[in-house]
Design an enzyme around this catalytic site. Sequence first.
Site, mmCIF file in Angstrom:
data_model
loop_
_atom_site.group_PDB
_atom_site.id
_atom_site.type_symbol
_atom_site.label_atom_id
_atom_site.label_comp_id
_atom_site.label_asym_id
_atom_site.label_seq_id
_atom_site.Cartn_x
_atom_site.Cartn_y
_atom_site.Cartn_z
ATOM 1 N N CYS A 55 -133.452 70.433 -13.857
ATOM 2 C CA CYS A 55 -133.164 69.248 -13.293
ATOM 3 C C CYS A 55 -134.318 68.500 -13.014
ATOM 4 C CB CYS A 55 -132.610 69.538 -11.922
ATOM 5 S SG CYS A 55 -132.112 68.131 -11.204
ATOM 6 N N CYS A 59 -136.554 68.195 -5.619
ATOM 7 C CA CYS A 59 -136.175 68.625 -4.366
ATOM 8 C C CYS A 59 -137.095 69.878 -4.228
ATOM 9 C CB CYS A 59 -134.820 68.974 -4.402
ATOM 10 S SG CYS A 59 -133.517 67.772 -4.836
ATOM 11 N N CYS A 62 -136.131 73.673 -4.281
ATOM 12 C CA CYS A 62 -134.730 73.929 -5.259
ATOM 13 C C CYS A 62 -135.593 74.740 -6.586
ATOM 14 C CB CYS A 62 -134.289 72.786 -5.801
ATOM 15 S SG CYS A 62 -133.132 73.377 -7.068
ATOM 16 N N CYS A 99 -116.155 76.170 -6.246
ATOM 17 C CA CYS A 99 -117.179 74.979 -6.332
ATOM 18 C C CYS A 99 -117.702 75.210 -7.700
ATOM 19 C CB CYS A 99 -117.940 75.022 -5.227
ATOM 20 S SG CYS A 99 -117.097 74.978 -3.647
ATOM 21 N N CYS A 130 -114.060 71.752 -6.309
ATOM 22 C CA CYS A 130 -115.040 71.326 -5.532
ATOM 23 C C CYS A 130 -116.204 71.315 -6.914
ATOM 24 C CB CYS A 130 -115.521 72.015 -4.577
ATOM 25 S SG CYS A 130 -116.986 71.184 -3.598
ATOM 26 N N CYS A 190 -117.876 67.177 1.115
ATOM 27 C CA CYS A 190 -118.630 68.150 1.650
ATOM 28 C C CYS A 190 -120.235 67.890 1.669
ATOM 29 C CB CYS A 190 -118.224 69.326 0.707
ATOM 30 S SG CYS A 190 -119.453 70.633 1.053
ATOM 31 N N ARG A 262 -119.665 75.195 7.443
ATOM 32 C CA ARG A 262 -119.791 76.275 6.368
ATOM 33 C C ARG A 262 -121.251 77.211 6.505
ATOM 34 N NH1 ARG A 262 -118.874 74.503 1.247
ATOM 35 N NH2 ARG A 262 -116.855 74.785 1.950
#
Length: 317
Positions: A55, A59, A62, A99, A130, A190, A262
Amino acid sequence: MSGDVRHDWTRGEVRALFALPFNDLIFRAQSLHRTYFDAREVQISTLLSIKTGGCPEDCAYCPQSARYDTGVKAEKLMALNAVLDEARAAKAAGASRFCMGAAWREPKDRDLDSVCAMVEGVKNLGLETCATLGMLTPDQARKLKTAGLDYYNHNLDTSPEMYGDIITTRTYQERLDTLAEVRAAGISVCCGGIVGMGEDEADRAGLIATLAALDPHPESVPINALVKVAGTPLADAAAIDPLDFVRTIAVARITMPKSVVRLSAGREEMSDETQALCFLAGANSIFYGPRLLTTPNPTADHDRVLMARLGLKPMTV
Ligand code: SF4
């Protein structure tokens, strides 16, 4: 009861909730939880990484960012049949929602068509769908809705003040814009965040107050505990006090009483007793399955035993 759902929580009010004596906070959260939900039910989702690693975003938590050396290899988008096999297995294991996560800044239109085929296929299996694919244009959001997407996950991650310490490659406003596009397309939202990234209580209050200001509230609010991964900038972040994590769940429950909260990443490192306190504080959803994208999660067997010990049962859709 009608005054429970508010979008005008001030930072001060949210901080005052965090500062309540623990028993008072949990009692208030559990009382509200019982007003809007069956307190024995837990919604079960399964998360599959359909496109792992590589990616371009930065972040700091991550392992899938290409900028950090974490041992996660960049892979191509999974094939449709392989995704559907995983969805069938998730359904057989008791999941009601499937998801699909892709490590993209935003999907290319060609990739979005492939994801739409996956959404359609998973939906046809009788599962809620999702996806979490990064930023979306209005047109992409509409295409996903047409394919049968029920939920889109896009987290705010942290407070607006702390955000720049965690991510520099997209802005807080861009995240809010994507959430608005998802909502405008008629897809349920979400949206939650991560705690244990070195933030203080004011940041936790800032995150929750920002989520609670969304109108309508996100239908699903994942609260994640940082999973520290070697090679990421947050690999050595100080651990959060488990009771502060429970407090965050309780404050989310009180400020967004109709949302499913969650208990998300970080459960692998949590004791069963901490998880039990999270359920008492109003958490009513978990991810089932041994991996959450690229980090470990408790096994479905362990979760089944824990739910049986607590007298909890899966929520049906
Ligand atoms: S959290 Fe998502 S956007 Fe950020 S680096 Fe990881 S995969 Fe990319």
